[in-house]
Design a protein around this motif. Structure first.
Motif, PDB file in Angstrom:
ATOM      1  N   PHE A  60       0.808  -1.213   0.000  1.00  0.00           N
ATOM      2  CA  PHE A  60       0.000   0.000   0.000  1.00  0.00           C
ATOM      3  C   PHE A  60       0.847   1.270   0.000  1.00  0.00           C
ATOM      4  CE2 PHE A  60      -3.256  -2.996   1.445  1.00  0.00           C
ATOM      5  CZ  PHE A  60      -4.258  -2.669   0.547  1.00  0.00           C
ATOM      6  N   GLU A  61       1.993   1.252   0.638  1.00  0.00           N
ATOM      7  CA  GLU A  61       2.859   2.446   0.626  1.00  0.00           C
ATOM      8  C   GLU A  61       3.286   2.769  -0.799  1.00  0.00           C
ATOM      9  OE1 GLU A  61       6.069   2.453   3.406  1.00  0.00           O
ATOM     10  OE2 GLU A  61       4.799   1.632   5.001  1.00  0.00           O
ATOM     11  N   LYS A  62       3.739   1.766  -1.539  1.00  0.00           N
ATOM     12  CA  LYS A  62       4.140   1.983  -2.930  1.00  0.00           C
ATOM     13  C   LYS A  62       2.939   2.386  -3.774  1.00  0.00           C
ATOM     14  CE  LYS A  62       6.343  -0.263  -6.894  1.00  0.00           C
ATOM     15  NZ  LYS A  62       5.497   0.388  -7.841  1.00  0.00           N
ATOM     16  N   ARG A  68      -0.002   9.281  -5.876  1.00  0.00           N
ATOM     17  CA  ARG A  68       0.316  10.701  -5.659  1.00  0.00           C
ATOM     18  C   ARG A  68       1.202  11.233  -6.768  1.00  0.00           C
ATOM     19  NH1 ARG A  68       0.200   9.187  -0.104  1.00  0.00           N
ATOM     20  NH2 ARG A  68       2.373   8.604  -0.158  1.00  0.00           N
ATOM     21  N   ARG A  69       2.118  10.401  -7.264  1.00  0.00           N
ATOM     22  CA  ARG A  69       3.028  10.830  -8.321  1.00  0.00           C
ATOM     23  C   ARG A  69       2.258  11.104  -9.613  1.00  0.00           C
ATOM     24  NH1 ARG A  69       7.852   7.599  -7.953  1.00  0.00           N
ATOM     25  NH2 ARG A  69       6.417   5.868  -8.134  1.00  0.00           N
TER      26      ARG A  69
END
Length: 71
Positions: A60-62, A68-69
């Motif tokens: 989930f972090e990635k 966002r990117r």
């Protein structure tokens, strides 16, 4: 699992025997109106839990970083 197929985009109902493709136990149908491809019958929660078992993991972090990117 659901019985009569209908399109989740345009709400068109159609013939469940008009297969677009088949992959193992999965049958794919294509809406004759908007061309959306969907599974029929739609898997229920038990089917999904069986398919996406405990070995299925999402970073989930990635995932959030990538989202966002792209924003």
């Amino acid at each position: 699992m659901s019985s009569a197929p209908y399109c989740h985009i345009c709400d068109c109902s159609f013939n469940p025997k008009a297969e677009y493709a088949r992959q193992g136990a999965w049958t794919y149908l294509r809406c004759p109106n908007c061309r959306l491809v969907l599974l029929h019958p739609v898997p229920d929660e038990a089917d999904l839990r069986s398919y996406y078992n405990h070995s299925y993991q999402v970073n989930f972090e990635k995932y959030h970083r990538d989202i966002r990117r792209r924003a």
